[in-house]
Scaffold this motif. Structure first.
Motif, PDB file in Angstrom:
ATOM      1  N   PHE A  21       0.114  -4.095   5.979  1.00 50.36           N
ATOM      2  CA  PHE A  21       0.708  -3.786   4.682  1.00 50.36           C
ATOM      3  C   PHE A  21       2.209  -3.531   4.789  1.00 50.36           C
ATOM      4  O   PHE A  21       2.680  -2.927   5.754  1.00 50.36           O
ATOM      5  CB  PHE A  21       0.048  -2.551   4.066  1.00 50.36           C
ATOM      6  CG  PHE A  21      -1.366  -2.764   3.617  1.00 50.36           C
ATOM      7  CD1 PHE A  21      -1.625  -3.388   2.408  1.00 50.36           C
ATOM      8  CD2 PHE A  21      -2.437  -2.349   4.405  1.00 50.36           C
ATOM      9  CE1 PHE A  21      -2.930  -3.589   1.978  1.00 50.36           C
ATOM     10  CE2 PHE A  21      -3.739  -2.540   3.992  1.00 50.36           C
ATOM     11  CZ  PHE A  21      -3.990  -3.171   2.777  1.00 50.36           C
ATOM     12  N   ASN A  22       2.917  -3.996   3.788  1.00 48.34           N
ATOM     13  CA  ASN A  22       4.290  -3.592   3.553  1.00 48.34           C
ATOM     14  C   ASN A  22       4.226  -2.509   2.482  1.00 48.34           C
ATOM     15  O   ASN A  22       3.148  -2.186   1.987  1.00 48.34           O
ATOM     16  CB  ASN A  22       5.109  -4.790   3.075  1.00 48.34           C
ATOM     17  CG  ASN A  22       6.611  -4.553   3.143  1.00 48.34           C
ATOM     18  OD1 ASN A  22       7.056  -3.463   3.472  1.00 48.34           O
ATOM     19  ND2 ASN A  22       7.378  -5.572   2.823  1.00 48.34           N
ATOM     20  N   THR A  23       5.334  -1.940   2.102  1.00 48.19           N
ATOM     21  CA  THR A  23       5.328  -1.002   0.983  1.00 48.19           C
ATOM     22  C   THR A  23       6.511  -1.289   0.090  1.00 48.19           C
ATOM     23  O   THR A  23       7.576  -1.675   0.563  1.00 48.19           O
ATOM     24  CB  THR A  23       5.351   0.457   1.457  1.00 48.19           C
ATOM     25  OG1 THR A  23       5.247   1.316   0.314  1.00 48.19           O
ATOM     26  CG2 THR A  23       6.643   0.779   2.194  1.00 48.19           C
ATOM     27  N   LYS A  79       0.863  -1.177   0.000  1.00 48.26           N
ATOM     28  CA  LYS A  79       0.000   0.000   0.000  1.00 48.26           C
ATOM     29  C   LYS A  79       0.901   1.230   0.000  1.00 48.26           C
ATOM     30  O   LYS A  79       1.704   1.413   0.900  1.00 48.26           O
ATOM     31  CB  LYS A  79      -0.924   0.010   1.223  1.00 48.26           C
ATOM     32  CG  LYS A  79      -2.072   1.001   1.100  1.00 48.26           C
ATOM     33  CD  LYS A  79      -3.069   0.809   2.234  1.00 48.26           C
ATOM     34  CE  LYS A  79      -4.274   1.708   2.045  1.00 48.26           C
ATOM     35  NZ  LYS A  79      -5.266   1.533   3.133  1.00 48.26           N
ATOM     36  N   THR A  80       0.755   2.062  -1.030  1.00 49.67           N
ATOM     37  CA  THR A  80       1.636   3.218  -1.177  1.00 49.67           C
ATOM     38  C   THR A  80       1.462   4.188  -0.017  1.00 49.67           C
ATOM     39  O   THR A  80       0.354   4.584   0.316  1.00 49.67           O
ATOM     40  CB  THR A  80       1.345   3.947  -2.507  1.00 49.67           C
ATOM     41  OG1 THR A  80       1.609   3.059  -3.593  1.00 49.67           O
ATOM     42  CG2 THR A  80       2.219   5.171  -2.652  1.00 49.67           C
ATOM     43  N   GLY A  81       2.590   4.568   0.584  1.00 49.62           N
ATOM     44  CA  GLY A  81       2.579   5.551   1.652  1.00 49.62           C
ATOM     45  C   GLY A  81       1.877   5.095   2.914  1.00 49.62           C
ATOM     46  O   GLY A  81       1.493   5.917   3.738  1.00 49.62           O
ATOM     47  N   ALA A  82       1.709   3.782   3.089  1.00 47.00           N
ATOM     48  CA  ALA A  82       0.974   3.286   4.266  1.00 47.00           C
ATOM     49  C   ALA A  82       1.636   2.029   4.812  1.00 47.00           C
ATOM     50  O   ALA A  82       0.987   1.013   5.047  1.00 47.00           O
ATOM     51  CB  ALA A  82      -0.481   3.012   3.905  1.00 47.00           C
ATOM     52  N   GLU A  83       2.941   2.088   5.024  1.00 48.43           N
ATOM     53  CA  GLU A  83       3.687   0.933   5.506  1.00 48.43           C
ATOM     54  C   GLU A  83       3.358   0.648   6.966  1.00 48.43           C
ATOM     55  O   GLU A  83       3.446   1.512   7.824  1.00 48.43           O
ATOM     56  CB  GLU A  83       5.190   1.198   5.363  1.00 48.43           C
ATOM     57  CG  GLU A  83       6.057   0.015   5.762  1.00 48.43           C
ATOM     58  CD  GLU A  83       7.542   0.325   5.631  1.00 48.43           C
ATOM     59  OE1 GLU A  83       8.316  -0.610   5.368  1.00 48.43           O
ATOM     60  OE2 GLU A  83       7.917   1.497   5.781  1.00 48.43           O
ATOM     61  N   ASP A  84       2.944  -0.598   7.244  1.00 44.98           N
ATOM     62  CA  ASP A  84       2.679  -1.039   8.617  1.00 44.98           C
ATOM     63  C   ASP A  84       3.846  -1.840   9.179  1.00 44.98           C
ATOM     64  O   ASP A  84       4.116  -1.799  10.380  1.00 44.98           O
ATOM     65  CB  ASP A  84       1.424  -1.918   8.670  1.00 44.98           C
ATOM     66  CG  ASP A  84       0.175  -1.179   8.230  1.00 44.98           C
ATOM     67  OD1 ASP A  84       0.029   0.000   8.600  1.00 44.98           O
ATOM     68  OD2 ASP A  84      -0.647  -1.772   7.498  1.00 44.98           O
ATOM     69  N   VAL A  85       4.495  -2.612   8.303  1.00 40.56           N
ATOM     70  CA  VAL A  85       5.549  -3.514   8.745  1.00 40.56           C
ATOM     71  C   VAL A  85       6.757  -3.332   7.850  1.00 40.56           C
ATOM     72  O   VAL A  85       6.629  -3.083   6.653  1.00 40.56           O
ATOM     73  CB  VAL A  85       5.052  -4.985   8.717  1.00 40.56           C
ATOM     74  CG1 VAL A  85       4.775  -5.440   7.296  1.00 40.56           C
ATOM     75  CG2 VAL A  85       6.035  -5.927   9.403  1.00 40.56           C
ATOM     76  N   HIS A  86       7.937  -3.433   8.436  1.00 41.60           N
ATOM     77  CA  HIS A  86       9.179  -3.187   7.693  1.00 41.60           C
ATOM     78  C   HIS A  86      10.046  -4.432   7.711  1.00 41.60           C
ATOM     79  O   HIS A  86      10.223  -5.072   8.747  1.00 41.60           O
ATOM     80  CB  HIS A  86       9.930  -2.010   8.324  1.00 41.60           C
ATOM     81  CG  HIS A  86      11.168  -1.627   7.567  1.00 41.60           C
ATOM     82  ND1 HIS A  86      11.126  -1.024   6.332  1.00 41.60           N
ATOM     83  CD2 HIS A  86      12.487  -1.765   7.876  1.00 41.60           C
ATOM     84  CE1 HIS A  86      12.365  -0.808   5.913  1.00 41.60           C
ATOM     85  NE2 HIS A  86      13.201  -1.249   6.816  1.00 41.60           N
TER      86      HIS A  86
END
Length: 514
Positions: A290-292, A199-206
C-alpha cells in the motif's frame, strides 16, 4: 482487452520506456477492483521496488500537446487535463498508449456522479454542496479554457475527445492518480506508481523524486517465473516496443520551441531523472503493498479518490457558520446575533474557511473547535456581561493583547487567546452545552428523515460492486452522524466529568495533608 493482455501490454510498455519494476512485485488486475500490487517474496524497509524515469511520466512538458498548452497559457491540473485528453485522442499512436489502456475511463468520484445521485446519496454530508459547486466551476473552466481550443485547432484538438464529459473524466483520473514530480514538470501521471492502492496510516511504500538511483535490495529470483509468463510473446514485440520508444523519446524535443527551454529540460533531467518507490516497512510474501494519500477523513477520501474506510480515525465533521447563526437568530434577533458575532471577530477569533464558506470542525471524538465554544459563549452572555466585554475591547487590553471579564459565576475569563492557550472547560456553561446539542440536532436534520440506525442497517445490506456509490456514501453519512452523536455526548457529560475530576483532586489533596 482482457485483464491478462492489458498487463502484458503494460509490462512491454514499461520495458520499452525504462520503467523498472522489481521482480519481487506482482501486478494483479481484478475486473471488479482494478489493478493492485502484491509481493512475491518478503520485502524489507529500504528496498527500492521501482525506478520510473521522469520522461516516462505524462506531464505538460512531455506531452505532444505541450505547445498547445503553453500557447493557451494553461497550467496546473487544467494543463495536465489537456495533456491527458490529447494523448487519449491519439489512441495507439500515443507514446503512452500501453499505459493509458490500463487506466479506467474515469474514476468513480462524486465529481462524475449525476445530480440525482448527488442529491439522493450525499444529502446532508460534507460533500453535497462542495461537489455541486465543483461541477459548476469545472464546467466554467471547460467553457473558458478547453472549448476555445477545439475551435482554434479542430484538426489537432478533436472536439470528440475534448468535450465537457471527457474533461471531467480526465479531472477524475488526475485527482485520484497524479503525483507532484518536481518544479519543472509540476504534477503528472506516473505509470506504475499510481497502481499502489491507498490505506490510511499504513504506508508500505513511499514515492520520492530524491533519487539515489540504487537497485532494489530484494530480488526474488526464485519467483521470476511467475512474472516471466509469455516471455516469448514479449520478445516477439521487441521491434514494436523499440519503435514506440523512439516516438516517445522524440516528444520533448519536438515540443521545445527554443534551445534555452531544451537546456532547462536537460538540466532538470540530469538532476534527478528517476523517481523511486522505496519500501518504508517490511512486507511479507503475498501481501498487498500500500501507498498512502495522507491522513484523510472519509469526506476527503470520497471526494478525491472515490472510496471510504470503515472506522477511519481521521474523520471529522464541519458545522457551517451559517447554521450556527441560523440557530442564534431563531432565539434572538438578527441584530443581536450580528452584534455578538462582530465582537467575537474583534476579539481575534476566526472560523475555518474553504471556497468562501466559513465553518467549525468537530473532531472524530466529538470535541468541538474552541472558536465555536467561544462564539456560543458570547452569543449567550447576559447583556451586562456582554456590555462590559464590549467596552473592554473598545478601550484596552493587557500587555499580551488579551481581554478579561468576570463571568456570571464570578470567574475570570480571558479572551483573545489562541485555541491552544484556552481551557475549553471555562466556556462549557449549561447554556453553551444546551446550545451545542441544539446545533448538533440542527446539523443532523440535514440528512433527512432517516435515522442513524436506518443508515447503519442500509449499509449492512450493501454489496460491492453493485452498490459501490451507496456503500461509500452511507459509510460517510454514518461516520459523520456518529461524530454528531459524540458531540452531543460531549456536551451532556463534559461538565459532570470536570466536576468529578475536581472533587477527586480535592480528595487527594486532603489525603496528602499532614
Amino acid at each position: 482487452m482482457d485483464t491478462t493482455r492489458r498487463l502484458r501490454a503494460f509490462k512491454r510498455w514499461m520495458r520499452a520506456h525504462g520503467v523498472e519494476c522489481s521482480d519481487a512485485l506482482r501486478l494483479v488486475d481484478d475486473p471488479q477492483d482494478g489493478v493492485s500490487v502484491r509481493t512475491l517474496c518478503d520485502l524489507k524497509e529500504g528496498d527500492v521496488v521501482a525506478n520510473i524515469p521522469k520522461k516516462a511520466c505524462l506531464t505538460m512538458k512531455t506531452s505532444g500537446a505541450r505547445e498547445i498548452i503553453e500557447a493557451a497559457g494553461l497550467d496546473g491540473y487544467l494543463g495536465l487535463s489537456v495533456a491527458l485528453m490529447y494523448e487519449r485522442s491519439l489512441g495507439e499512436q500515443s507514446p503512452w498508449s500501453g499505459y493509458l489502456q490500463l487506466l479506467p475511463l474515469q474514476e468513480d468520484l462524486p465529481l462524475v456522479w449525476s445530480l440525482h445521485d448527488l442529491d439522493s446519496l450525499l444529502l446532508g454530508t460534507e460533500l453535497h454542496k462542495v461537489v455541486k459547486e465543483d461541477k459548476a466551476l469545472i464546467y466554467e473552466d471547460w467553457k473558458e479554457s478547453i472549448l476555445p481550443l477545439t475551435h482554434s485547432s479542430p484538426q489537432i484538438v478533436d472536439p470528440k475527445f475534448f468535450g465537457v464529459e471527457e474533461y471531467i473524466a480526465a479531472k477524475s483520473l488526475i485527482a485520484s492518480r497524479s503525483f507532484e514530480i518536481d518544479d519543472y514538470h509540476g504534477f503528472g501521471m506516473v505509470p506504475l506508481a499510481d497502481l499502489f492502492n491507498h490505506k490510511t496510516g499504513a504506508e508500505d511504500v513511499h514515492f520520492t523524486s530524491d533519487s539515489s538511483h540504487g537497485e532494489s535490495g530484494s530480488e526474488a529470483d526464485e519467483n521470476n517465473e511467475a512474472l516471466e509468463e509469455n516471455r516469448s510473446e514479449d520478445e516477439a514485440s521487441t521491434q514494436t516496443s523499440s519503435e514506440a520508444e523512439q516516438a516517445f523519446n522524440q516528444v520533448p524535443a519536438e515540443n521545445n520551441d527554443d534551445g534555452a527551454d531544451e537546456d532547462s529540460y536537460l538540466v532538470v533531467e540530469n538532476d534527478h531523472p528517476v523517481l523511486e518507490m522505496i519500501m518504508v516497512k517490511d512486507v511479507l510474501t503475498g501481501a498487498e503493498v500500500f501507498n498512502t494519500y495522507g491522513t484523510l477523513g472519509n469526506a476527503a477520501l470520497l471526494h478525491r479518490y472515490g472510496f471510504t474506510e470503515t472506522d477511519n480515525p481521521y474523520d471529522i465533521i464541519n458545522i457551517d457558520m451559517e447554521l450556527v447563526l441560523g440557530w442564534s437568530s431563531s432565539s434572538f434577533s438578527g441584530r443581536y446575533t450580528r452584534a455578538r458575532l462582530a465582537l467575537w471577530r474583534r476579539l481575534g477569533y476566526t472560523p475555518c474557511e474553504s471556497q468562501n464558506s466559513e465553518y467549525f470542525e468537530i473532531t472524530s471524538n466529538g470535541e468541538p473547535q474552541t472558536e465555536l465554544l467561544v462564539l456560543l459563549y458570547i452569543l449567550l452572555l447576559p447583556d451586562n456581561t456582554y456590555n462590559k466585554l464590549d467596552l473592554a475591547v473598545s478601550t484596552a487590553c493587557d500587555e499580551n493583547g488579551f481581554f478579561h471579564v468576570m463571568s456570571p459565576g464570578n470567574h475570570k475569563i480571558t479572551f483573545g487567546q489562541t485555541s491552544s492557550d484556552i481551557e475549553n472547560d471555562v466556556f462549557l456553561t449549561e447554556d453553551v452545552r444546551g446550545a451545542l446539542i441544539s446545533v448538533a440536532d440542527k446539523r443532523e436534520s440535514l440528512y433527512g428523515t432517516s435515522s442513524l440506525e436506518d443508515d447503519i442497517a442500509a449499509l449492512k445490506e450493501c454489496c460491492l460492486p453493485r452498490d459501490r456509490r451507496l456503500l461509500h456514501s452511507l459509510t460517510l453519512r454514518v461516520s459523520e452522524r456518529r461524530i454528531l452523536e459524540k458531540l452531543r455526548r460531549y456536551a451532556r457529560l463534559r461538565v459532570d466529568g470536570i466536576c468529578e475530576g475536581k472533587r477527586r483532586k480535592k480528595r487527594l489533596n486532603l489525603n496528602a495533608s499532614p
